[in-house]
Design a protein around this motif. Structure first.
Motif, PDB file in Angstrom:
ATOM      1  N   ASN A   1       0.812  -1.216   0.000  1.00 35.27           N
ATOM      2  CA  ASN A   1       0.000   0.000   0.000  1.00 35.27           C
ATOM      3  C   ASN A   1       0.849   1.272   0.000  1.00 35.27           C
ATOM      4  O   ASN A   1       0.323   2.384   0.018  1.00 35.27           O
ATOM      5  CB  ASN A   1      -0.967   0.013   1.184  1.00 35.27           C
ATOM      6  CG  ASN A   1      -0.260  -0.098   2.528  1.00 35.27           C
ATOM      7  OD1 ASN A   1       0.948   0.089   2.616  1.00 35.27           O
ATOM      8  ND2 ASN A   1      -1.024  -0.408   3.571  1.00 35.27           N
ATOM      9  N   THR A   2       2.174   1.112  -0.019  1.00 33.99           N
ATOM     10  CA  THR A   2       3.046   2.289  -0.134  1.00 33.99           C
ATOM     11  C   THR A   2       3.164   2.772  -1.568  1.00 33.99           C
ATOM     12  O   THR A   2       3.643   3.876  -1.822  1.00 33.99           O
ATOM     13  CB  THR A   2       4.446   1.983   0.408  1.00 33.99           C
ATOM     14  OG1 THR A   2       5.053   0.949  -0.386  1.00 33.99           O
ATOM     15  CG2 THR A   2       4.385   1.547   1.868  1.00 33.99           C
ATOM     16  N   ILE A   3       2.738   1.942  -2.526  1.00 35.24           N
ATOM     17  CA  ILE A   3       2.841   2.291  -3.942  1.00 35.24           C
ATOM     18  C   ILE A   3       1.697   3.240  -4.312  1.00 35.24           C
ATOM     19  O   ILE A   3       0.530   2.912  -4.167  1.00 35.24           O
ATOM     20  CB  ILE A   3       2.783   1.036  -4.830  1.00 35.24           C
ATOM     21  CG1 ILE A   3       3.931   0.074  -4.491  1.00 35.24           C
ATOM     22  CG2 ILE A   3       2.833   1.414  -6.300  1.00 35.24           C
ATOM     23  CD1 ILE A   3       3.837  -1.258  -5.202  1.00 35.24           C
ATOM     24  N   THR A   4       2.045   4.421  -4.778  1.00 34.22           N
ATOM     25  CA  THR A   4       1.021   5.394  -5.185  1.00 34.22           C
ATOM     26  C   THR A   4       0.771   5.392  -6.689  1.00 34.22           C
ATOM     27  O   THR A   4      -0.261   5.894  -7.140  1.00 34.22           O
ATOM     28  CB  THR A   4       1.423   6.805  -4.747  1.00 34.22           C
ATOM     29  OG1 THR A   4       2.698   7.137  -5.325  1.00 34.22           O
ATOM     30  CG2 THR A   4       1.510   6.898  -3.224  1.00 34.22           C
ATOM     31  N   GLU A   5       1.713   4.837  -7.455  1.00 29.27           N
ATOM     32  CA  GLU A   5       1.527   4.772  -8.913  1.00 29.27           C
ATOM     33  C   GLU A   5       2.493   3.741  -9.479  1.00 29.27           C
ATOM     34  O   GLU A   5       3.601   3.559  -8.961  1.00 29.27           O
ATOM     35  CB  GLU A   5       1.788   6.144  -9.554  1.00 29.27           C
ATOM     36  CG  GLU A   5       1.567   6.186 -11.062  1.00 29.27           C
ATOM     37  CD  GLU A   5       1.803   7.585 -11.627  1.00 29.27           C
ATOM     38  OE1 GLU A   5       1.104   8.521 -11.172  1.00 29.27           O
ATOM     39  OE2 GLU A   5       2.682   7.745 -12.492  1.00 29.27           O
ATOM     40  N   ARG A   6       2.074   3.073 -10.536  1.00 27.22           N
ATOM     41  CA  ARG A   6       2.952   2.132 -11.200  1.00 27.22           C
ATOM     42  C   ARG A   6       2.550   2.043 -12.659  1.00 27.22           C
ATOM     43  O   ARG A   6       1.442   2.415 -13.044  1.00 27.22           O
ATOM     44  CB  ARG A   6       2.889   0.754 -10.546  1.00 27.22           C
ATOM     45  CG  ARG A   6       1.555   0.030 -10.728  1.00 27.22           C
ATOM     46  CD  ARG A   6       1.579  -1.311 -10.050  1.00 27.22           C
ATOM     47  NE  ARG A   6       0.440  -2.145 -10.428  1.00 27.22           N
ATOM     48  CZ  ARG A   6       0.279  -3.402 -10.042  1.00 27.22           C
ATOM     49  NH1 ARG A   6       1.196  -3.971  -9.268  1.00 27.22           N
ATOM     50  NH2 ARG A   6      -0.769  -4.098 -10.416  1.00 27.22           N
ATOM     51  N   GLY A   7       3.461   1.537 -13.490  1.00 25.59           N
ATOM     52  CA  GLY A   7       3.162   1.413 -14.906  1.00 25.59           C
ATOM     53  C   GLY A   7       4.427   1.214 -15.702  1.00 25.59           C
ATOM     54  O   GLY A   7       5.421   0.659 -15.193  1.00 25.59           O
ATOM     55  N   VAL A   8       4.404   1.668 -16.966  1.00 27.82           N
ATOM     56  CA  VAL A   8       5.590   1.600 -17.816  1.00 27.82           C
ATOM     57  C   VAL A   8       5.815   2.962 -18.456  1.00 27.82           C
ATOM     58  O   VAL A   8       4.871   3.736 -18.656  1.00 27.82           O
ATOM     59  CB  VAL A   8       5.474   0.507 -18.904  1.00 27.82           C
ATOM     60  CG1 VAL A   8       5.291  -0.859 -18.289  1.00 27.82           C
ATOM     61  CG2 VAL A   8       4.350   0.822 -19.874  1.00 27.82           C
ATOM     62  N   VAL A   9       7.074   3.249 -18.743  1.00 29.61           N
ATOM     63  CA  VAL A   9       7.458   4.469 -19.454  1.00 29.61           C
ATOM     64  C   VAL A   9       8.219   4.060 -20.711  1.00 29.61           C
ATOM     65  O   VAL A   9       8.922   3.042 -20.718  1.00 29.61           O
ATOM     66  CB  VAL A   9       8.319   5.396 -18.578  1.00 29.61           C
ATOM     67  CG1 VAL A   9       7.500   5.954 -17.441  1.00 29.61           C
ATOM     68  CG2 VAL A   9       9.552   4.671 -18.041  1.00 29.61           C
ATOM     69  N   TYR A  10       8.078   4.841 -21.770  1.00 33.46           N
ATOM     70  CA  TYR A  10       8.770   4.474 -23.006  1.00 33.46           C
ATOM     71  C   TYR A  10       9.090   5.725 -23.805  1.00 33.46           C
ATOM     72  O   TYR A  10       8.533   6.805 -23.585  1.00 33.46           O
ATOM     73  CB  TYR A  10       7.930   3.501 -23.839  1.00 33.46           C
ATOM     74  CG  TYR A  10       6.646   4.080 -24.395  1.00 33.46           C
ATOM     75  CD1 TYR A  10       6.587   4.578 -25.698  1.00 33.46           C
ATOM     76  CD2 TYR A  10       5.482   4.107 -23.630  1.00 33.46           C
ATOM     77  CE1 TYR A  10       5.410   5.092 -26.208  1.00 33.46           C
ATOM     78  CE2 TYR A  10       4.300   4.626 -24.133  1.00 33.46           C
ATOM     79  CZ  TYR A  10       4.271   5.117 -25.431  1.00 33.46           C
ATOM     80  OH  TYR A  10       3.102   5.637 -25.942  1.00 33.46           O
TER      81      TYR A  10
ATOM     82  N   VAL B   1       6.933   5.431  -4.802  1.00 32.65           N
ATOM     83  CA  VAL B   1       6.722   5.307  -3.362  1.00 32.65           C
ATOM     84  C   VAL B   1       7.253   6.576  -2.709  1.00 32.65           C
ATOM     85  O   VAL B   1       8.404   6.965  -2.958  1.00 32.65           O
ATOM     86  CB  VAL B   1       7.433   4.065  -2.786  1.00 32.65           C
ATOM     87  CG1 VAL B   1       7.375   4.082  -1.256  1.00 32.65           C
ATOM     88  CG2 VAL B   1       6.815   2.791  -3.328  1.00 32.65           C
ATOM     89  N   GLY B   2       6.440   7.215  -1.913  1.00 34.95           N
ATOM     90  CA  GLY B   2       6.883   8.408  -1.212  1.00 34.95           C
ATOM     91  C   GLY B   2       7.325   9.524  -2.125  1.00 34.95           C
ATOM     92  O   GLY B   2       8.224  10.303  -1.788  1.00 34.95           O
ATOM     93  N   GLY B   3       6.751   9.591  -3.328  1.00 33.53           N
ATOM     94  CA  GLY B   3       7.091  10.639  -4.279  1.00 33.53           C
ATOM     95  C   GLY B   3       8.301  10.349  -5.135  1.00 33.53           C
ATOM     96  O   GLY B   3       8.623  11.131  -6.036  1.00 33.53           O
ATOM     97  N   ASP B   4       9.010   9.228  -4.864  1.00 35.64           N
ATOM     98  CA  ASP B   4      10.198   8.870  -5.639  1.00 35.64           C
ATOM     99  C   ASP B   4       9.875   7.748  -6.619  1.00 35.64           C
ATOM    100  O   ASP B   4       9.216   6.768  -6.271  1.00 35.64           O
ATOM    101  CB  ASP B   4      11.324   8.416  -4.718  1.00 35.64           C
ATOM    102  CG  ASP B   4      11.812   9.539  -3.818  1.00 35.64           C
ATOM    103  OD1 ASP B   4      11.714  10.703  -4.250  1.00 35.64           O
ATOM    104  OD2 ASP B   4      12.272   9.249  -2.701  1.00 35.64           O
ATOM    105  N   ALA B   5      10.368   7.902  -7.852  1.00 34.71           N
ATOM    106  CA  ALA B   5      10.162   6.874  -8.867  1.00 34.71           C
ATOM    107  C   ALA B   5      11.313   5.878  -8.869  1.00 34.71           C
ATOM    108  O   ALA B   5      12.481   6.260  -8.808  1.00 34.71           O
ATOM    109  CB  ALA B   5      10.033   7.509 -10.244  1.00 34.71           C
ATOM    110  N   SER B   6      10.970   4.609  -8.913  1.00 39.28           N
ATOM    111  CA  SER B   6      11.952   3.539  -9.052  1.00 39.28           C
ATOM    112  C   SER B   6      11.653   2.794 -10.343  1.00 39.28           C
ATOM    113  O   SER B   6      10.492   2.676 -10.748  1.00 39.28           O
ATOM    114  CB  SER B   6      11.883   2.579  -7.870  1.00 39.28           C
ATOM    115  OG  SER B   6      12.204   3.237  -6.658  1.00 39.28           O
TER     116      SER B   6
END
Length: 485
Positions: free
Chosen positions: A61-70, A113-118
């Motif tokens: 539940n710490t994940i605020t967004e996920r997906g793919v970038v290209y 997570v927490g505003g940082d993208a991984s």
């Protein structure tokens, strides 16, 4: 946003994965063990691909967004094109559409997570090119529904030339259905003229070159399907005389207009009676060459705010802008980011109350303000350049012309038919007119004192035409101090 540096454990990782390589890449990991990996890229076609992603602790539940970038460059980030996945499982797939054929793309999965993208490690794939042997070379003109269906049956997927659908010369068997052309993916130029279609949903074009023109389509309500198109070197964009068109949202991929073999760049939005805004053009940031912008005759247009991102004008002279005959337009704030404009014509916009949108311009060489009945003041500094033409006519409620204080030298000036104007205050710093000074038919104008310096210093080098105002002083009257009544 902070982006974390990825660590790769092998030379293969450093070189990014290739199409068909199933080996997962090393990925970032958060304190609670969340990671993301591209496992495979499948279903690659000319214009689409499916990216399959696996996550460790993807349900956190710490994940605020996920997906793919290209994108077209290695290691894309969330600032590039992204597809957000709204699920919460440990695996998901992202379908990328609207790609160009025979093109290499780079892709990564990500989470925030927490505003940082991984990110995952980088992968790459190349779209196919099924059109390589199914190309029509030359221009295609389809004037009737029968002609369209016959051409569509040939199954071309690329037209190396212009595709013109419809014609203003034909009233028989007019085109009402575009589905027969669904195999076409790429064209150089597209014109849709005088058809009976209500939308462009049957168009599957994903790549378009220099010219897009949509004109005189009496049943057309939207052009949303054009949002799948990647515009390549677009120069001329014309949306004109579509009387029930309510939206141009389909133009979201238009980001620049440049010179082409058709001429200088042009944006023309004209006589679309039900169009209320220009939403869809918000990503247009650059106009090159001696570009022109025409916003004309759109009766219900209330704002042009979608043009507010145009900042880059790649011309030594700037662009010309014409905003005319838009009965409901209240302001022109949408052009406030433009600095390089050599000419503007603001004419017959009945509801216009502000021209503050031009305050950022530099050195206008032609300023026409005509027949704007609701405008009562300029409200801002008008940046008129040396040697410019100044025309302010038939603005019936214009009370003053304060805002012209920066004007020093003009080629010509014409101020006429402004029945509420009482003085020429604003022209106090005018010292030279090369050709002609004309002030006529301003029924309440009785104060010419602001041009005293111009007249007494001999700065008027051309004709002096002053008549049919409340007061009509001669040049000698002004020299003698009789500059007002």
């Amino acid at each position: 946003m902070k982006y974390r540096i990825l660590l790769f454990v092998s030379l293969l990782g450093l070189l990014s994965s290739c199409v068909g390589d199933d080996a997962p890449m090393v990925e970032d990991e958060t304190e609670d063990g969340v990671t993301t990996t591209i496992t495979e890229i499948t279903n690659i076609t000319d214009f689409e691909a499916q990216v399959n992603v696996s996550m460790e602790n993807g349900t956190s539940n710490t994940i605020t967004e996920r997906g793919v970038v290209y994108g077209l460059e290695n290691n894309p980030t969330v600032d590039d094109t992204k597809i957000i996945d709204t699920g919460s499982q440990n695996t998901f797939s992202a379908n990328i559409t609207g790609l160009s054929s025979a093109t290499q793309y780079f892709v990564r999965s990500y989470f925030i997570v927490g505003g940082d993208a991984s990110y995952s490690g980088g992968s790459e794939f190349e779209t196919t090119d099924s059109c390589s042997e199914n190309v029509f070379t030359g221009d295609v003109r389809l004037e009737t529904q029968a002609e369209l269906q016959a051409f569509g049956a040939m199954g071309y997927c690329k037209i190396d030339g212009t595709l013109r659908i419809g014609t203003i010369l034909n009233d028989n068997d007019r085109i009402s259905n575009l589905s027969s052309l669904s195999s076409i993916r790429e064209v150089q130029n597209l014109l849709i003229v005088n058809t009976l279609v209500s939308n462009l949903d049957d168009i599957e074009i994903t790549s378009l070159g220099r010219l897009l023109s949509v004109m005189e389509n009496e049943n057309l309500t939207n052009i949303n399907k054009l949002n799948n198109i990647s515009f390549v070197a677009l120069g001329q964009l014309i949306i004109s005389e579509n009387p029930i068109l309510t939206s141009i949202d389909g133009l979201v991929n238009v980001n620049s207009l440049g010179s082409t073999s058709f001429g200088d760049p042009e944006l023309l939005i004209r006589d679309n009676d039900l169009l209320e805004n220009l939403d869809g053009l918000q990503n247009l940031i650059s106009i090159g060459g001696l570009g022109s912008v025409f916003i004309d005759g759109n009766q219900n247009l209330t704002n042009i705010d979608a043009l507010s991102n145009i900042e880059n004008v790649t011309s030594d002279f700037g662009i010309s802008i014409n905003i005319s005959n838009n009965d409901s337009l209240e302001n022109i704030d949408g052009i406030s980011s433009i600095t390089d404009c050599f000419s503007i014509n603001i004419e017959n916009n009945d509801a216009l109350v502000s021209v503050e949108g031009i305050s950022g311009f530099e050195n206008l060489y032609s300023f026409f303000l005509e027949d704007n009945d609701s405008l009562n003041s300029l409200q801002t500094n008008i940046p008129i350049g040396e040697g410019a033409a100044l025309v302010i006519t038939n603005n019936n409620n214009l009370l003053d012309i304060n805002g012209l204080e920066s004007v020093g030298k003009l080629f010509s000036a014409r101020i006429s038919g402004n029945n509420s104007l009482i003085s020429l205050d604003g022209l106090n710093n005018l010292v030279e007119i090369e050709f002609e000074f004309e002030v006529r038919n301003n029924s309440n104008l009785d104060d010419f004192c602001s041009i005293t310096n111009l007249i007494t210093s001999g700065g008027l080098l051309g004709n002096y035409i002053v008549n049919d105002n409340a007061y009509n002083p001669t040049q000698q009257d002004i020299i003698d101090g009789n500059c007002s009544q």
